[in-house]
Design an enzyme around this catalytic site. Sequence first.
Site, PDB file in Angstrom:
ATOM      1  N   ARG A  72     -25.811 -14.249  50.297  1.00  0.00           N
ATOM      2  CA  ARG A  72     -26.114 -13.311  50.855  1.00  0.00           C
ATOM      3  C   ARG A  72     -25.575 -13.605  52.453  1.00  0.00           C
ATOM      4  O   ARG A  72     -25.327 -12.473  53.322  1.00  0.00           O
ATOM      5  CB  ARG A  72     -27.588 -12.960  51.136  1.00  0.00           C
ATOM      6  N   TYR A 125     -19.928  12.211  55.968  1.00  0.00           N
ATOM      7  CA  TYR A 125     -20.528  11.610  54.705  1.00  0.00           C
ATOM      8  C   TYR A 125     -22.156  12.094  54.820  1.00  0.00           C
ATOM      9  O   TYR A 125     -22.724  11.542  55.616  1.00  0.00           O
ATOM     10  CB  TYR A 125     -20.313  10.486  54.347  1.00  0.00           C
ATOM     11  N   ASP A 197     -15.611   6.166  61.037  1.00  0.00           N
ATOM     12  CA  ASP A 197     -15.446   6.046  59.503  1.00  0.00           C
ATOM     13  C   ASP A 197     -14.145   6.037  59.076  1.00  0.00           C
ATOM     14  O   ASP A 197     -13.540   7.469  59.118  1.00  0.00           O
ATOM     15  CB  ASP A 197     -16.560   6.545  58.740  1.00  0.00           C
ATOM     16  N   LYS A 222     -13.530   3.728  47.983  1.00  0.00           N
ATOM     17  CA  LYS A 222     -12.351   4.539  47.670  1.00  0.00           C
ATOM     18  C   LYS A 222     -11.151   4.018  47.685  1.00  0.00           C
ATOM     19  O   LYS A 222     -10.711   3.137  46.702  1.00  0.00           O
ATOM     20  CB  LYS A 222     -12.893   5.555  48.798  1.00  0.00           C
TER      21      LYS A 222
END
Length: 406
Positions: A72, A125, A197, A222
């Site tokens: 992490r 989005y 973005d 994407k």
Amino acid sequence: MTDAPTADGDHGPRDDHPRRDPSTLAVHAGASAHDGSALSPPVFQTSTFRFDSAEHGAGMCSSVAPGELYTRWGNPTTKVLERAYAELEGGEAALAFASGMAAGVTAVMAMVRGGDHVVAANCLYAGMTELFDRVLAPLGVETTFVDPGEPGAFEAAVRDNTKLLYVETPANPTLAITDLATVAALGRARGVFTIADNTWASPCNTRPIELGIDAVVQSATKYLNGHSDVIAGAVVGKQTWIDQVWPYLKIFGGCPSPHDSWLVLRGLRTMPLRVERQNASALTIARFLAAHPSVDLVHYPGLPDHPGHAIARRQMKGFGGMLAFEVAGGFEAGKRVLEALRLATHAVSLGGIETLAVHAASTTHAPLTPEERARGGIGEGLIRVSIGLEGPEDLIADFDQALAAL
Ligand code: PLP
């Protein structure tokens, strides 16, 4: 991530990575972050790493973004991906995340506190609109949403307590174009941090950091990964800013799995080839749709009548693989077209090798209220299409037969 900022503090490519053909960059991106003779970096599929001594453990636990402590906090495979993300976007450093949402939320949460103000584009989005409206507003962070296509709109909305300008271009799902250089100049003039973005453009078509934007968010799900088989995200910016964001990644916990990091690395090697083909096919299909008698409106920044066309010509290398269109008869007619498609798949997501089509208002942007959709200019009949790698003539034949269902 461990590289020092460039000497002049500039965001441009590092000296040892001069600007190259995007395909060359994609093939070699991240190479400097892994040792050994293996061409493909090893997958460090481990949650934790052994300490050599108590001092070693203490040193690791007090460092920023250590690569071999606990996955992490960082992971050697993920470090290679982070280096690749930074190089592809032309930024100093990057962090990898388990999703585009984890990336966007973590980047924004690192920048704002109760009492702060954000100016965001009114078409984003849906998950990011939900973050501003449903999560941050109750925490005392107010957001003003502006039309990104309206000159002066961002400037008029900035206040003394504005901490962040957040944009997405082309925007999901309307393909509204934001003038990144203007937003970046405004941010610099008013001391406000800017985030773009860059998911829909991909770094092959737009490099916001080179236009002066402070940081980029990506849904690597994407175009970067490109194969519809991984959920992933990235943030890219200056090393000093990335070091500020990393504690939020560690606390929120949105790290990617090492195997997913490796999959994204494999996928991004071919991104420039894929995007070049998707740019060309999307333009061909947008032109076909614009000339079709059953299509009312096509949203594609490569068409000269798109309101953002002039800005897109300036800031995009290609106009991208995403388009949207509206048919006469609104949602009911749009539903018939979607259900009649045979080659294009009726599914959410985008940027993969397969052509996907969805009705935005009832799927990707269904979490928004009708007012929120109207604010962003998201027509109730809008069909969003992600052009894949199929032959453009086959796709045109599919849209043609589906439109005949009207
Ligand atoms: N940003 C944009 C522009 C998107 O289109 C998406 C998803 O469609 C996201 C962020 C969220 O990414 P993810 O699904 O990887 O969390």
